[in-house]
Write an enzyme that holds these catalytic residues in place. Structure first.
Site, mmCIF file in Angstrom:
data_model
loop_
_atom_site.group_PDB
_atom_site.id
_atom_site.type_symbol
_atom_site.label_atom_id
_atom_site.label_comp_id
_atom_site.label_asym_id
_atom_site.label_seq_id
_atom_site.Cartn_x
_atom_site.Cartn_y
_atom_site.Cartn_z
ATOM 1 N N ASP A 45 0.846 -1.192 0.000
ATOM 2 C CA ASP A 45 0.000 0.000 0.000
ATOM 3 C C ASP A 45 0.882 1.242 0.000
ATOM 4 O OD1 ASP A 45 -2.962 1.040 0.771
ATOM 5 O OD2 ASP A 45 -1.445 2.252 1.797
ATOM 6 N N TYR A 50 3.319 9.869 -0.686
ATOM 7 C CA TYR A 50 4.396 9.280 0.121
ATOM 8 C C TYR A 50 5.767 9.513 -0.551
ATOM 9 C CZ TYR A 50 0.564 6.648 2.411
ATOM 10 O OH TYR A 50 -0.596 6.278 3.056
ATOM 11 N N LYS A 75 -2.607 5.914 -4.359
ATOM 12 C CA LYS A 75 -3.698 6.853 -4.056
ATOM 13 C C LYS A 75 -3.485 8.204 -4.733
ATOM 14 C CE LYS A 75 -3.578 4.778 0.573
ATOM 15 N NZ LYS A 75 -2.152 4.645 0.942
ATOM 16 N N HIS A 108 -7.451 9.743 -1.943
ATOM 17 C CA HIS A 108 -6.772 9.675 -0.642
ATOM 18 C C HIS A 108 -7.606 10.296 0.487
ATOM 19 C CE1 HIS A 108 -2.412 9.304 0.977
ATOM 20 N NE2 HIS A 108 -3.265 9.165 1.971
HETATM 21 P P1 NAD Z 1 0.926 1.653 11.970
HETATM 22 O O1 NAD Z 1 -0.205 1.604 12.922
HETATM 23 O O2 NAD Z 1 1.154 0.520 11.042
HETATM 24 O O3 NAD Z 1 2.179 1.932 12.884
HETATM 25 C C1 NAD Z 1 3.466 1.904 12.403
HETATM 26 C C2 NAD Z 1 4.397 2.046 13.578
HETATM 27 O O4 NAD Z 1 4.154 1.006 14.523
HETATM 28 C C3 NAD Z 1 5.837 1.851 13.130
HETATM 29 O O5 NAD Z 1 6.401 3.072 12.771
HETATM 30 C C4 NAD Z 1 6.486 1.233 14.358
HETATM 31 O O6 NAD Z 1 6.921 2.268 15.168
HETATM 32 C C5 NAD Z 1 5.368 0.522 15.036
HETATM 33 N N1 NAD Z 1 5.439 -0.940 14.828
HETATM 34 C C6 NAD Z 1 5.229 -1.632 13.674
HETATM 35 N N2 NAD Z 1 5.367 -2.954 13.884
HETATM 36 C C7 NAD Z 1 5.655 -3.111 15.202
HETATM 37 C C8 NAD Z 1 5.906 -4.236 16.017
HETATM 38 N N3 NAD Z 1 5.850 -5.473 15.513
HETATM 39 N N4 NAD Z 1 6.177 -4.016 17.316
HETATM 40 C C9 NAD Z 1 6.207 -2.780 17.828
HETATM 41 N N5 NAD Z 1 5.971 -1.679 17.109
HETATM 42 C C10 NAD Z 1 5.701 -1.828 15.796
HETATM 43 O O7 NAD Z 1 0.794 3.039 11.187
HETATM 44 P P2 NAD Z 1 0.890 3.530 9.687
HETATM 45 O O8 NAD Z 1 2.172 3.195 9.050
HETATM 46 O O9 NAD Z 1 0.518 4.963 9.726
HETATM 47 O O10 NAD Z 1 -0.282 2.721 8.953
HETATM 48 C C11 NAD Z 1 -0.061 1.588 8.139
HETATM 49 C C12 NAD Z 1 -0.261 1.933 6.696
HETATM 50 O O11 NAD Z 1 -1.550 2.514 6.482
HETATM 51 C C13 NAD Z 1 0.689 3.019 6.172
HETATM 52 O O12 NAD Z 1 1.989 2.571 6.004
HETATM 53 C C14 NAD Z 1 -0.017 3.420 4.916
HETATM 54 O O13 NAD Z 1 0.185 2.460 3.892
HETATM 55 C C15 NAD Z 1 -1.456 3.418 5.382
HETATM 56 N N6 NAD Z 1 -1.910 4.770 5.810
HETATM 57 C C16 NAD Z 1 -2.880 5.378 5.087
HETATM 58 C C17 NAD Z 1 -3.345 6.635 5.432
HETATM 59 C C18 NAD Z 1 -4.443 7.251 4.634
HETATM 60 O O14 NAD Z 1 -4.743 8.445 4.841
HETATM 61 N N7 NAD Z 1 -5.059 6.543 3.721
HETATM 62 C C19 NAD Z 1 -2.800 7.304 6.537
HETATM 63 C C20 NAD Z 1 -1.799 6.670 7.273
HETATM 64 C C21 NAD Z 1 -1.373 5.411 6.903
#
Ligand code: NAD
Length: 276
Positions: A45, A50, A75, A108
């Protein structure tokens, strides 16, 4: 490891667990996505904003994995809302990704202040008809935005990608989406590490009971709720940990206890208030 797939409302299927690349440094994206593909992820994704579509594309090309085994989402950014700008935006994304088409193309954010998301949605219908994406969907849409695109077009979005984690369970949007056959994708599934989700009783207890990590428990909670999820990490170890979630199952009571953590805890932007 076989990742379950979900059938979308347009006849395509999506791997329920993927890898997200929000805030993955463009210079590191090729390496990190390569790690994810080696671990076994087949669903990536990304988004134009990004700034890392080129790195995603390089990792795909280098992997040698047949295109039809991969599910790639990107997106359309807010400044590209509109008809011609959407046509130009998908072409630029495909060029950066080095692909002929993506699997899923999303608006988005609704940006209701611009009042262009319905026009943009009609452009996405054309982009799909042109074969540049297999499926189209939206992100950060509330019920009123979903209602408007459903009423004004002939396509029900395949997905709505929204902020969703135990502290923000989004029941209203989920219930509406379910009634229309729209699947929900959870962004920020681990709460983006912005609150102590992993220390909360129901999560910590289930982790201890299953010999799993709290992150694995939360990912199982998404999967067992029928949500599509793509946690992000820069560390190969955590990327692997987050994929290793098919060896145990939460009990119904554990899922219900985690459901009970819902407290309207929004960590990211509010789609109807925060415009950027
Ligand atoms: P997430 O909830 O996946 O959190 C990521 C953070 O969690 C990492 O930076 C790390 O610090 C921690 N983490 C990950 N794996 C871990 C583990 N096993 N143990 C401990 N900590 C851990 O947040 P995200 O990246 O914002 O969301 C996931 C995906 O969603 C994004 O990468 C993106 O593709 C999507 N996203 C979309 C939007 C949107 O507006 N559509 C906004 C934000 C994110």
């Amino acid at each position: 490891m076989t990742v379950p797939t979900i059938a979308l409302n347009d006849g395509t299927t999506i791997p329920q667990l993927g890898f997200g690349v929000f805030k993955v440094d463009p210079d590191e994206t090729e390496r990190i996505v390569t790690d994810a593909l080696e671990v076994g992820y087949r669903h990536i994704d990304t988004a134009a904003i990004y700034g890392n579509e080129v790195g995603v594309g390089r990792a795909i090309e280098k992997s040698g994995i047949p295109r039809d085994e991969l599910f790639i989402t990107t997106k359309l950014w807010n400044s590209d809302q509109g008809t011609q700008s959407a046509f130009d935006a998908i072409d630029l994304s495909l060029e950066k990704l080095g692909l002929d088409s993506v699997n899923l193309y999303l608006i988005h954010w609704p940006r209701p202040d611009l009042d262009k998301y319905l026009e943009t949605w009609l452009a996405l219908e054309q982009i799909k008809a042109d074969g540049k994406t297999a499926s189209i969907g939206v992100s950060n849409f509330h019920v009123e935005h979903l209602e408007k695109v459903i009423a004004g077009s002939s396509t029900v979005p395949a997905v709505d990608q929204i902020e969703l984690h135990p502290g923000l369970a989004q029941k209203e949007i989920r219930d509406f989406a379910a009634s229309k056959g729209i699947h929900i994708e959870s962004w920020g599934p681990l709460g983006q590490g912005k609150y102590d989700l992993f220390g909360m009783g129901p999560v910590a207890d289930a982790a201890a009971a299953h010999g799993a990590t709290p992150a694995q428990v939360v990912i199982r909670w998404h999967l067992q709720n029928g949500l599509i999820v793509f946690p992000k990490s820069n560390s190969r170890e955590r990327v692997a940990e987050n994929f290793d979630v098919f060896g145990f199952e939460l009990t119904a009571a554990e899922v219900a206890a985690i459901d009970g953590l819902d407290a309207g805890m929004r960590m990211g932007s509010n789609p109807v208030k925060d415009f950027f």
